[in-house]
Design a protein around this motif. Structure first.
Motif, PDB file in Angstrom:
ATOM      1  N   ARG A  48      29.629  16.464  28.225  1.00  0.00           N
ATOM      2  CA  ARG A  48      30.231  16.122  29.525  1.00  0.00           C
ATOM      3  C   ARG A  48      31.386  15.152  29.279  1.00  0.00           C
ATOM      4  O   ARG A  48      31.301  13.950  29.532  1.00  0.00           O
TER       5      ARG A  48
ATOM      6  N   GLU B  89      34.268  14.460  30.591  1.00  0.00           N
ATOM      7  CA  GLU B  89      34.907  13.649  31.634  1.00  0.00           C
ATOM      8  C   GLU B  89      34.145  12.365  31.954  1.00  0.00           C
ATOM      9  O   GLU B  89      34.698  11.456  32.538  1.00  0.00           O
ATOM     10  N   SER B  90      32.881  12.267  31.538  1.00  0.00           N
ATOM     11  CA  SER B  90      32.101  11.066  31.846  1.00  0.00           C
ATOM     12  C   SER B  90      32.262   9.953  30.806  1.00  0.00           C
ATOM     13  O   SER B  90      31.824   8.830  31.037  1.00  0.00           O
TER      14      SER B  90
ATOM     15  N   PRO C 208      34.722   7.904  29.903  1.00  0.00           N
ATOM     16  CA  PRO C 208      35.285   6.616  30.342  1.00  0.00           C
ATOM     17  C   PRO C 208      34.293   5.746  31.115  1.00  0.00           C
ATOM     18  O   PRO C 208      34.450   4.529  31.174  1.00  0.00           O
ATOM     19  N   ASN C 209      33.234   6.350  31.671  1.00  0.00           N
ATOM     20  CA  ASN C 209      32.242   5.584  32.429  1.00  0.00           C
ATOM     21  C   ASN C 209      31.366   4.708  31.542  1.00  0.00           C
ATOM     22  O   ASN C 209      30.841   3.702  32.002  1.00  0.00           O
ATOM     23  N   PHE C 210      31.161   5.089  30.280  1.00  0.00           N
ATOM     24  CA  PHE C 210      30.290   4.299  29.425  1.00  0.00           C
ATOM     25  C   PHE C 210      30.923   3.878  28.098  1.00  0.00           C
ATOM     26  O   PHE C 210      30.278   3.242  27.282  1.00  0.00           O
TER      27      PHE C 210
ATOM     28  N   PRO D 155      34.351   1.843  27.209  1.00  0.00           N
ATOM     29  CA  PRO D 155      35.538   1.186  27.754  1.00  0.00           C
ATOM     30  C   PRO D 155      36.840   1.525  27.024  1.00  0.00           C
ATOM     31  O   PRO D 155      37.907   1.459  27.623  1.00  0.00           O
TER      32      PRO D 155
ATOM     33  N   LYS E  71      40.100   5.802  27.823  1.00  0.00           N
ATOM     34  CA  LYS E  71      40.846   5.647  29.072  1.00  0.00           C
ATOM     35  C   LYS E  71      40.866   6.939  29.880  1.00  0.00           C
ATOM     36  O   LYS E  71      40.896   6.913  31.099  1.00  0.00           O
ATOM     37  N   GLU E  72      40.874   8.079  29.184  1.00  0.00           N
ATOM     38  CA  GLU E  72      40.877   9.372  29.860  1.00  0.00           C
ATOM     39  C   GLU E  72      40.352  10.434  28.899  1.00  0.00           C
ATOM     40  O   GLU E  72      40.679  10.424  27.713  1.00  0.00           O
TER      41      GLU E  72
END
Length: 89
Positions: free
Chosen positions: A24, A26-27, A29-31, A33, A36-37
């Motif tokens: 996954r 696209e997830s 950047p959520n975990f 830091p 960035k993309e």
């Protein structure tokens, strides 16, 4: 010259769940830091084409990579194909 980076980490979870999480894109950047993309550009039955933008100590790094999934061994391989981090055969 071909460079190989191997990362091995033991995660106390079912293998299928870990493989599903790391695919996954696209997830991330959520975990993470420093990511960035991250984008999924194409997907097929055995892999994907993804695009990345990370920062390491303030230095931006961007690339595209082909991701290969081996469901029988729960393994993910990737090869950078374009960008700042990219190797050819």
């Amino acid at each position: 010259r071909i460079e190989t980076i191997r990362i091995h980490k033991v995660i106390p979870a079912r293998r299928w769940r870990v493989l599903r999480l790391i695919t996954r894109v696209e997830s991330f950047p959520n975990f993470m830091p420093n990511v960035k993309e991250s984008k999924l550009l194409e997907k097929n039955t055995d892999g994907a084409l993804t695009q990345w933008h990370i920062e390491i100590e303030g230095l931006p790094i961007r690339w595209k990579q082909k991701d290969y999934f081996d469901g029988s061994t729960f393994t993910l391989y990737f090869q950078a194909v374009e960008g700042d981090v990219f190797f050819t055969k």
